[in-house]
Design a protein around this motif. Sequence first.
Motif, PDB file in Angstrom:
ATOM      1  N   SER A   1     -69.472  68.466  16.381  1.00 28.57           N
ATOM      2  CA  SER A   1     -68.064  69.135  16.814  1.00 28.57           C
ATOM      3  C   SER A   1     -68.604  69.551  18.406  1.00 28.57           C
ATOM      4  CB  SER A   1     -67.539  69.696  15.588  1.00 28.57           C
ATOM      5  OG  SER A   1     -67.300  68.909  14.932  1.00 28.57           O
ATOM      6  N   VAL A   2     -67.855  69.328  19.056  1.00 28.78           N
ATOM      7  CA  VAL A   2     -67.475  69.844  20.965  1.00 28.78           C
ATOM      8  C   VAL A   2     -66.837  71.287  20.105  1.00 28.78           C
ATOM      9  CG1 VAL A   2     -66.841  69.622  23.084  1.00 28.78           C
ATOM     10  CG2 VAL A   2     -68.064  67.928  21.933  1.00 28.78           C
ATOM     11  N   ALA A   3     -67.289  72.059  20.776  1.00 29.63           N
ATOM     12  CA  ALA A   3     -66.263  73.474  20.759  1.00 29.63           C
ATOM     13  C   ALA A   3     -66.600  74.102  22.169  1.00 29.63           C
ATOM     14  CB  ALA A   3     -68.106  74.455  20.053  1.00 29.63           C
ATOM     15  N   GLY A   4     -66.436  73.552  22.951  1.00 33.25           N
ATOM     16  CA  GLY A   4     -66.119  74.061  24.275  1.00 33.25           C
ATOM     17  C   GLY A   4     -66.848  73.135  25.305  1.00 33.25           C
ATOM     18  N   TRP A   5     -66.525  73.448  26.963  1.00 33.07           N
ATOM     19  CA  TRP A   5     -66.578  72.857  27.931  1.00 33.07           C
ATOM     20  C   TRP A   5     -67.470  73.441  28.608  1.00 33.07           C
ATOM     21  CZ3 TRP A   5     -66.835  67.698  28.399  1.00 33.07           C
ATOM     22  CH2 TRP A   5     -66.218  66.377  27.145  1.00 33.07           C
ATOM     23  N   LYS A   6     -68.075  73.186  29.659  1.00 36.58           N
ATOM     24  CA  LYS A   6     -68.147  73.792  31.116  1.00 36.58           C
ATOM     25  C   LYS A   6     -68.000  73.104  32.007  1.00 36.58           C
ATOM     26  CE  LYS A   6     -72.347  74.064  32.905  1.00 36.58           C
ATOM     27  NZ  LYS A   6     -73.181  75.060  33.113  1.00 36.58           N
ATOM     28  N   ALA A   7     -67.037  73.456  33.178  1.00 37.09           N
ATOM     29  CA  ALA A   7     -66.619  72.975  33.948  1.00 37.09           C
ATOM     30  C   ALA A   7     -66.270  73.522  35.847  1.00 37.09           C
ATOM     31  CB  ALA A   7     -64.680  72.731  34.010  1.00 37.09           C
ATOM     32  N   SER A   8     -66.701  72.734  36.623  1.00 34.80           N
ATOM     33  CA  SER A   8     -65.995  73.534  37.540  1.00 34.80           C
ATOM     34  C   SER A   8     -65.674  72.155  38.727  1.00 34.80           C
ATOM     35  CB  SER A   8     -68.149  73.882  38.500  1.00 34.80           C
ATOM     36  OG  SER A   8     -67.339  74.176  40.320  1.00 34.80           O
TER      37      SER A   8
ATOM     38  N   VAL B   1     -69.143  68.398  37.549  1.00 30.23           N
ATOM     39  CA  VAL B   1     -69.559  69.513  36.389  1.00 30.23           C
ATOM     40  C   VAL B   1     -69.042  69.419  35.395  1.00 30.23           C
ATOM     41  CG1 VAL B   1     -69.774  72.209  36.028  1.00 30.23           C
ATOM     42  CG2 VAL B   1     -70.800  71.065  38.311  1.00 30.23           C
ATOM     43  N   ALA B   2     -68.797  68.778  34.191  1.00 35.99           N
ATOM     44  CA  ALA B   2     -68.316  68.946  33.180  1.00 35.99           C
ATOM     45  C   ALA B   2     -68.896  67.839  31.456  1.00 35.99           C
ATOM     46  CB  ALA B   2     -67.715  67.889  33.387  1.00 35.99           C
ATOM     47  N   ALA B   3     -69.299  69.011  31.257  1.00 37.45           N
ATOM     48  CA  ALA B   3     -70.823  69.049  30.199  1.00 37.45           C
ATOM     49  C   ALA B   3     -69.772  69.700  29.025  1.00 37.45           C
ATOM     50  CB  ALA B   3     -71.507  69.732  30.243  1.00 37.45           C
ATOM     51  N   PRO B   4     -70.113  69.197  27.416  1.00 36.95           N
ATOM     52  CA  PRO B   4     -69.864  70.004  26.587  1.00 36.95           C
ATOM     53  C   PRO B   4     -70.517  71.011  25.513  1.00 36.95           C
ATOM     54  CG  PRO B   4     -70.890  67.761  25.968  1.00 36.95           C
ATOM     55  CD  PRO B   4     -70.708  67.852  27.295  1.00 36.95           C
ATOM     56  N   ILE B   5     -70.254  71.450  24.592  1.00 35.31           N
ATOM     57  CA  ILE B   5     -70.809  72.952  24.342  1.00 35.31           C
ATOM     58  C   ILE B   5     -70.304  71.850  22.958  1.00 35.31           C
ATOM     59  CG2 ILE B   5     -71.094  75.347  23.856  1.00 35.31           C
ATOM     60  CD1 ILE B   5     -69.602  75.073  26.770  1.00 35.31           C
TER      61      ILE B   5
ATOM     62  N   VAL C   1     -78.140  71.755  32.107  1.00 34.12           N
ATOM     63  CA  VAL C   1     -78.342  73.033  32.588  1.00 34.12           C
ATOM     64  C   VAL C   1     -78.601  74.005  30.763  1.00 34.12           C
ATOM     65  CG1 VAL C   1     -80.096  74.835  32.737  1.00 34.12           C
ATOM     66  CG2 VAL C   1     -79.591  73.274  34.532  1.00 34.12           C
ATOM     67  N   ASN C   2     -76.851  73.139  30.201  1.00 33.23           N
ATOM     68  CA  ASN C   2     -76.455  74.180  29.271  1.00 33.23           C
ATOM     69  C   ASN C   2     -76.752  74.000  27.656  1.00 33.23           C
ATOM     70  OD1 ASN C   2     -74.163  73.946  26.450  1.00 33.23           O
ATOM     71  ND2 ASN C   2     -73.672  75.423  28.010  1.00 33.23           N
ATOM     72  N   ASN C   3     -77.237  75.335  26.985  1.00 32.85           N
ATOM     73  CA  ASN C   3     -77.540  75.512  25.518  1.00 32.85           C
ATOM     74  C   ASN C   3     -77.080  76.467  25.088  1.00 32.85           C
ATOM     75  OD1 ASN C   3     -80.135  75.185  24.226  1.00 32.85           O
ATOM     76  ND2 ASN C   3     -81.340  76.822  24.804  1.00 32.85           N
ATOM     77  N   GLY C   4     -75.794  76.522  25.051  1.00 32.65           N
ATOM     78  CA  GLY C   4     -74.754  77.205  24.037  1.00 32.65           C
ATOM     79  C   GLY C   4     -73.885  77.797  24.825  1.00 32.65           C
ATOM     80  N   LEU C   5     -72.981  78.815  24.035  1.00 38.69           N
ATOM     81  CA  LEU C   5     -72.536  80.117  24.633  1.00 38.69           C
ATOM     82  C   LEU C   5     -72.117  80.763  23.849  1.00 38.69           C
ATOM     83  CD1 LEU C   5     -70.123  80.762  26.369  1.00 38.69           C
ATOM     84  CD2 LEU C   5     -68.735  79.541  25.269  1.00 38.69           C
TER      85      LEU C   5
ATOM     86  N   LEU D   1     -58.549  68.328  25.493  1.00 41.75           N
ATOM     87  CA  LEU D   1     -59.113  69.191  25.227  1.00 41.75           C
ATOM     88  C   LEU D   1     -58.112  70.015  24.042  1.00 41.75           C
ATOM     89  CD1 LEU D   1     -59.262  71.797  28.458  1.00 41.75           C
ATOM     90  CD2 LEU D   1     -61.442  70.224  27.140  1.00 41.75           C
ATOM     91  N   LEU D   2     -58.881  70.479  22.693  1.00 47.37           N
ATOM     92  CA  LEU D   2     -58.306  71.123  21.512  1.00 47.37           C
ATOM     93  C   LEU D   2     -58.518  72.276  21.133  1.00 47.37           C
ATOM     94  CD1 LEU D   2     -60.824  68.636  19.397  1.00 47.37           C
ATOM     95  CD2 LEU D   2     -58.813  67.705  20.330  1.00 47.37           C
ATOM     96  N   ALA D   3     -57.360  72.490  20.898  1.00 50.32           N
ATOM     97  CA  ALA D   3     -57.193  73.964  20.209  1.00 50.32           C
ATOM     98  C   ALA D   3     -58.332  74.488  19.389  1.00 50.32           C
ATOM     99  CB  ALA D   3     -55.905  74.240  19.044  1.00 50.32           C
ATOM    100  N   GLY D   4     -59.161  75.850  19.832  1.00 52.25           N
ATOM    101  CA  GLY D   4     -59.992  76.446  19.680  1.00 52.25           C
ATOM    102  C   GLY D   4     -61.464  76.182  20.540  1.00 52.25           C
ATOM    103  N   GLN D   5     -61.509  75.053  21.111  1.00 52.14           N
ATOM    104  CA  GLN D   5     -61.897  75.006  21.874  1.00 52.14           C
ATOM    105  C   GLN D   5     -62.141  76.082  23.604  1.00 52.14           C
ATOM    106  OE1 GLN D   5     -61.850  70.698  23.627  1.00 52.14           O
ATOM    107  NE2 GLN D   5     -63.077  70.444  22.145  1.00 52.14           N
ATOM    108  N   ALA D   6     -63.747  76.400  23.625  1.00 55.57           N
ATOM    109  CA  ALA D   6     -63.754  77.245  24.840  1.00 55.57           C
ATOM    110  C   ALA D   6     -64.324  76.812  25.976  1.00 55.57           C
ATOM    111  CB  ALA D   6     -64.354  78.392  24.290  1.00 55.57           C
ATOM    112  N   VAL D   7     -63.254  77.181  27.231  1.00 55.64           N
ATOM    113  CA  VAL D   7     -63.971  76.616  27.964  1.00 55.64           C
ATOM    114  C   VAL D   7     -64.403  77.494  29.205  1.00 55.64           C
ATOM    115  CG1 VAL D   7     -63.132  75.075  30.402  1.00 55.64           C
ATOM    116  CG2 VAL D   7     -62.040  74.572  28.167  1.00 55.64           C
ATOM    117  N   ILE D   8     -65.965  77.228  29.800  1.00 53.90           N
ATOM    118  CA  ILE D   8     -66.022  78.342  30.962  1.00 53.90           C
ATOM    119  C   ILE D   8     -65.727  77.589  31.894  1.00 53.90           C
ATOM    120  CG2 ILE D   8     -67.859  79.350  29.166  1.00 53.90           C
ATOM    121  CD1 ILE D   8     -69.772  77.866  29.596  1.00 53.90           C
ATOM    122  N   THR D   9     -66.081  78.855  32.860  1.00 54.97           N
ATOM    123  CA  THR D   9     -65.786  78.037  34.421  1.00 54.97           C
ATOM    124  C   THR D   9     -66.148  77.809  35.622  1.00 54.97           C
ATOM    125  OG1 THR D   9     -63.540  79.416  34.958  1.00 54.97           O
ATOM    126  CG2 THR D   9     -63.251  77.540  33.898  1.00 54.97           C
ATOM    127  N   GLY D  10     -67.361  78.614  34.878  1.00 55.54           N
ATOM    128  CA  GLY D  10     -68.634  79.175  36.497  1.00 55.54           C
ATOM    129  C   GLY D  10     -68.938  80.987  36.270  1.00 55.54           C
TER     130      GLY D  10
END
Length: 255
Positions: free
Chosen positions: A54-61, A69-73, A156-160, A215-224
């Motif tokens: 499951s995709v718990a979130g995304w990183k984006a820029s 810059v768009a990658a699943p967490i 280079v994402n390995n988690g959140l 994008l789904l409810a519960g997902q966390a998005v980090i932006t930089g």
Amino acid sequence: MPLAPEQRAQAAIELIARRTTGKPGPRLHESCRPVDLEDGWWIQQEVTRRLGLSVAGWKASPPSPGKLVAAPIYQPALSRAAACAVPFPAGSGTVVVEPELAFVLAKDLPPRQQPYTGVEVDAAIGSVHAALEICASRYTDHSSLPFPELLADGIVNNGLWLGPELGAPDVATFQLTWQIAGETTQTAEARHPNGDPRTPLYWLANFLRERGIGLLAGQAVITGSYAGVLKLPLGKRTQFDYAGLARFEVEFRGA
């Protein structure tokens, strides 16, 4: 020429093997190496499909020349624990993190034909949290790789690590303070690279929409990152203060 589906699959299988074993490797073989951003994106998506997580979130820029810059967490890599296990890479003795904010959605933003407005995206946000992106690459040396190869591996994402909810509205700048147990307190002028921490989220919602992904409810998005990268020792508590917006402590441990 773009990679054929079987070449993308070959690349994804290799990157998944490195994730599973915790052993980074050299550049992908030329036969399956992405040469443009579309190749990198589709290899990344093939990794997600084959992992089955499951995709718990995304990183984006927002995009810039030569970068996307768009990658699943993935769900197993998201932690709220005060003692957070870091499974990869093994034996380094340190973990690399980036201080960020995470926007946690309370409502879905499903694919649709009409673009999402900033007002609509804001209305879907349930909470904003202090967060630390956990960074590691599946390449032995990623520092000089072309961006399509980084994109294929999730940039280079390995988690959140998801910290406490902010006690005030999110801001573009603040004074960041952190202290590793037994060491001197350090400070930095934290500044969001895009000026507005929500801008990448607005872009991501529409980038994914155009590609049939929601994008789904519960997902966390980090932006930089607000302060570049920080190297923290494993096995020691580190206290963070986002200038009163949020205070927390976390200890990273080898898995």
